[in-house]
Design a protein around this motif. Sequence first.
Motif, PDB file in Angstrom:
ATOM      1  N   VAL A  73       6.999  38.096  45.058  1.00  0.00           N
ATOM      2  CA  VAL A  73       7.919  37.013  45.426  1.00  0.00           C
ATOM      3  C   VAL A  73       7.814  36.594  46.886  1.00  0.00           C
ATOM      4  CG1 VAL A  73       9.584  37.439  43.581  1.00  0.00           C
ATOM      5  CG2 VAL A  73       9.825  38.635  45.772  1.00  0.00           C
ATOM      6  N   HIS A  74       7.297  37.441  47.763  1.00  0.00           N
ATOM      7  CA  HIS A  74       7.159  37.096  49.179  1.00  0.00           C
ATOM      8  C   HIS A  74       5.979  36.156  49.453  1.00  0.00           C
ATOM      9  CE1 HIS A  74       4.250  40.280  48.637  1.00  0.00           C
ATOM     10  NE2 HIS A  74       3.618  39.762  49.661  1.00  0.00           N
ATOM     11  N   VAL A  75       5.123  35.952  48.466  1.00  0.00           N
ATOM     12  CA  VAL A  75       3.928  35.124  48.652  1.00  0.00           C
ATOM     13  C   VAL A  75       4.339  33.666  48.790  1.00  0.00           C
ATOM     14  CG1 VAL A  75       1.753  34.405  47.609  1.00  0.00           C
ATOM     15  CG2 VAL A  75       2.537  36.755  47.345  1.00  0.00           C
ATOM     16  N   SER A  76       3.733  32.989  49.759  1.00  0.00           N
ATOM     17  CA  SER A  76       4.048  31.573  49.961  1.00  0.00           C
ATOM     18  C   SER A  76       2.877  30.702  49.516  1.00  0.00           C
ATOM     19  CB  SER A  76       4.358  31.307  51.438  1.00  0.00           C
ATOM     20  OG  SER A  76       3.157  31.319  52.199  1.00  0.00           O
ATOM     21  N   LYS A  77       3.111  29.415  49.477  1.00  0.00           N
ATOM     22  CA  LYS A  77       2.072  28.452  49.098  1.00  0.00           C
ATOM     23  C   LYS A  77       0.912  28.463  50.087  1.00  0.00           C
ATOM     24  CE  LYS A  77       5.426  25.404  46.978  1.00  0.00           C
ATOM     25  NZ  LYS A  77       6.135  24.150  47.040  1.00  0.00           N
ATOM     26  N   GLU A  78       1.182  28.931  51.295  1.00  0.00           N
ATOM     27  CA  GLU A  78       0.154  28.961  52.341  1.00  0.00           C
ATOM     28  C   GLU A  78      -0.648  30.255  52.341  1.00  0.00           C
ATOM     29  OE1 GLU A  78       3.491  28.122  53.191  1.00  0.00           O
ATOM     30  OE2 GLU A  78       2.957  26.035  52.821  1.00  0.00           O
ATOM     31  N   SER A  79      -0.201  31.257  51.586  1.00  0.00           N
ATOM     32  CA  SER A  79      -0.921  32.537  51.542  1.00  0.00           C
ATOM     33  C   SER A  79      -2.298  32.332  50.926  1.00  0.00           C
ATOM     34  CB  SER A  79      -0.150  33.564  50.709  1.00  0.00           C
ATOM     35  OG  SER A  79       1.079  33.890  51.293  1.00  0.00           O
ATOM     36  N   LEU A  80      -3.237  33.121  51.391  1.00  0.00           N
ATOM     37  CA  LEU A  80      -4.568  33.140  50.816  1.00  0.00           C
ATOM     38  C   LEU A  80      -4.641  34.415  49.989  1.00  0.00           C
ATOM     39  CD1 LEU A  80      -7.237  31.636  50.693  1.00  0.00           C
ATOM     40  CD2 LEU A  80      -7.930  32.826  52.784  1.00  0.00           C
ATOM     41  N   CYS A  81      -4.924  34.279  48.691  1.00  0.00           N
ATOM     42  CA  CYS A  81      -4.823  35.396  47.745  1.00  0.00           C
ATOM     43  C   CYS A  81      -6.194  35.773  47.212  1.00  0.00           C
ATOM     44  CB  CYS A  81      -3.905  35.013  46.585  1.00  0.00           C
ATOM     45  SG  CYS A  81      -2.289  34.409  47.107  1.00  0.00           S
ATOM     46  N   TYR A  82      -6.518  37.048  47.343  1.00  0.00           N
ATOM     47  CA  TYR A  82      -7.770  37.591  46.831  1.00  0.00           C
ATOM     48  C   TYR A  82      -7.437  38.607  45.743  1.00  0.00           C
ATOM     49  CZ  TYR A  82     -10.175  35.734  50.957  1.00  0.00           C
ATOM     50  OH  TYR A  82     -10.702  34.918  51.922  1.00  0.00           O
ATOM     51  N   ILE A  83      -8.113  38.495  44.593  1.00  0.00           N
ATOM     52  CA  ILE A  83      -7.866  39.396  43.465  1.00  0.00           C
ATOM     53  C   ILE A  83      -9.209  39.927  42.971  1.00  0.00           C
ATOM     54  CG2 ILE A  83      -6.748  39.672  41.225  1.00  0.00           C
ATOM     55  CD1 ILE A  83      -5.415  36.893  41.744  1.00  0.00           C
ATOM     56  N   CYS A  84      -9.275  41.245  42.745  1.00  0.00           N
ATOM     57  CA  CYS A  84     -10.479  41.836  42.174  1.00  0.00           C
ATOM     58  C   CYS A  84     -10.076  43.014  41.300  1.00  0.00           C
ATOM     59  CB  CYS A  84     -11.433  42.301  43.270  1.00  0.00           C
ATOM     60  SG  CYS A  84     -13.050  42.804  42.624  1.00  0.00           S
ATOM     61  N   GLY A  85     -10.559  43.007  40.070  1.00  0.00           N
ATOM     62  CA  GLY A  85     -10.244  44.071  39.124  1.00  0.00           C
ATOM     63  C   GLY A  85     -10.636  43.642  37.726  1.00  0.00           C
ATOM     64  N   PRO A  86     -10.077  44.289  36.734  1.00  0.00           N
ATOM     65  CA  PRO A  86     -10.394  43.924  35.352  1.00  0.00           C
ATOM     66  C   PRO A  86      -9.972  42.478  35.056  1.00  0.00           C
ATOM     67  CG  PRO A  86      -9.212  46.020  35.443  1.00  0.00           C
ATOM     68  CD  PRO A  86      -9.161  45.433  36.808  1.00  0.00           C
ATOM     69  N   PRO A  87     -10.777  41.740  34.284  1.00  0.00           N
ATOM     70  CA  PRO A  87     -10.463  40.335  33.999  1.00  0.00           C
ATOM     71  C   PRO A  87      -9.037  40.076  33.492  1.00  0.00           C
ATOM     72  CG  PRO A  87     -12.700  40.787  33.342  1.00  0.00           C
ATOM     73  CD  PRO A  87     -12.105  42.109  33.743  1.00  0.00           C
ATOM     74  N   PRO A  88      -8.475  40.900  32.591  1.00  0.00           N
ATOM     75  CA  PRO A  88      -7.093  40.618  32.156  1.00  0.00           C
ATOM     76  C   PRO A  88      -6.083  40.693  33.311  1.00  0.00           C
ATOM     77  CG  PRO A  88      -8.149  42.115  30.609  1.00  0.00           C
ATOM     78  CD  PRO A  88      -9.060  41.994  31.799  1.00  0.00           C
ATOM     79  N   MET A  89      -6.305  41.617  34.242  1.00  0.00           N
ATOM     80  CA  MET A  89      -5.426  41.717  35.404  1.00  0.00           C
ATOM     81  C   MET A  89      -5.573  40.483  36.297  1.00  0.00           C
ATOM     82  SD  MET A  89      -5.472  44.134  38.742  1.00  0.00           S
ATOM     83  CE  MET A  89      -6.361  42.870  39.615  1.00  0.00           C
ATOM     84  N   ILE A  90      -6.800  40.064  36.500  1.00  0.00           N
ATOM     85  CA  ILE A  90      -7.049  38.875  37.328  1.00  0.00           C
ATOM     86  C   ILE A  90      -6.346  37.670  36.723  1.00  0.00           C
ATOM     87  CG2 ILE A  90      -8.829  37.246  38.085  1.00  0.00           C
ATOM     88  CD1 ILE A  90     -10.716  39.671  38.378  1.00  0.00           C
ATOM     89  N   GLU A  91      -6.489  37.489  35.409  1.00  0.00           N
ATOM     90  CA  GLU A  91      -5.839  36.354  34.736  1.00  0.00           C
ATOM     91  C   GLU A  91      -4.320  36.420  34.883  1.00  0.00           C
ATOM     92  OE1 GLU A  91      -7.366  33.719  33.478  1.00  0.00           O
ATOM     93  OE2 GLU A  91      -9.304  34.609  33.983  1.00  0.00           O
ATOM     94  N   ALA A  92      -3.743  37.592  34.656  1.00  0.00           N
ATOM     95  CA  ALA A  92      -2.283  37.741  34.731  1.00  0.00           C
ATOM     96  C   ALA A  92      -1.770  37.472  36.145  1.00  0.00           C
ATOM     97  CB  ALA A  92      -1.878  39.143  34.268  1.00  0.00           C
ATOM     98  N   ILE A  93      -2.417  38.046  37.144  1.00  0.00           N
ATOM     99  CA  ILE A  93      -1.970  37.862  38.534  1.00  0.00           C
ATOM    100  C   ILE A  93      -2.157  36.406  38.962  1.00  0.00           C
ATOM    101  CG2 ILE A  93      -2.361  38.510  40.946  1.00  0.00           C
ATOM    102  CD1 ILE A  93      -0.976  40.730  39.357  1.00  0.00           C
TER     103      ILE A  93
END
Length: 167
Positions: free
Chosen positions: A127-147
């Motif tokens: 919830v602390h993430v803002s529209k300006e945050s830059l988000c990097y995700i790496c892991g299993p594809p289902p986790m990437i999709e959900a996040i």
Amino acid sequence: CDIGSEVTLRVGGDFFFDPQPSDSPVNLLLVAGGVGINPLYSILLHVADLNRLQGSKHCKYKPGSVHLYYSAKNTDELLFKRNIINLAKEFSGKINCRFHVTHQNSEISADIHPYVTAGRISERNLVHVSKESLCYICGPPPMIEAISQQLEKLGVPKERIIFEKWW
């Protein structure tokens, strides 16, 4: 591989954080699942170096804050956990980490216990993430999709969500 084995390498991709001196500070969200921590740990180390160089002639970029969420089955499978905790302590308020374990069957050691949450990474954690945050995700594809979906639901534009799917 054995000694003498022939291997091939592929170089490229867009999964990196390389701010330029004139760039404005940006807050980073790093979300890792299992061994997906590897490229995110590199980004975390880079940000730590940028923080260490603040005020020197070698670094004109001022890093924003970093929130790392890292999920694994149990604390034994959390790679680099002690180094990550040490970075969070060294750069308190600038680097934050939260480990999520989904199948912990043993007692969690006291030194990492304050950083551990039982269960998957969920929207309420982000919830602390803002529209300006830059988000990097790496892991299993289902986790990437959900996040990714959770971040979009929170208003993060798709172009600010970067992920690495490698299996």
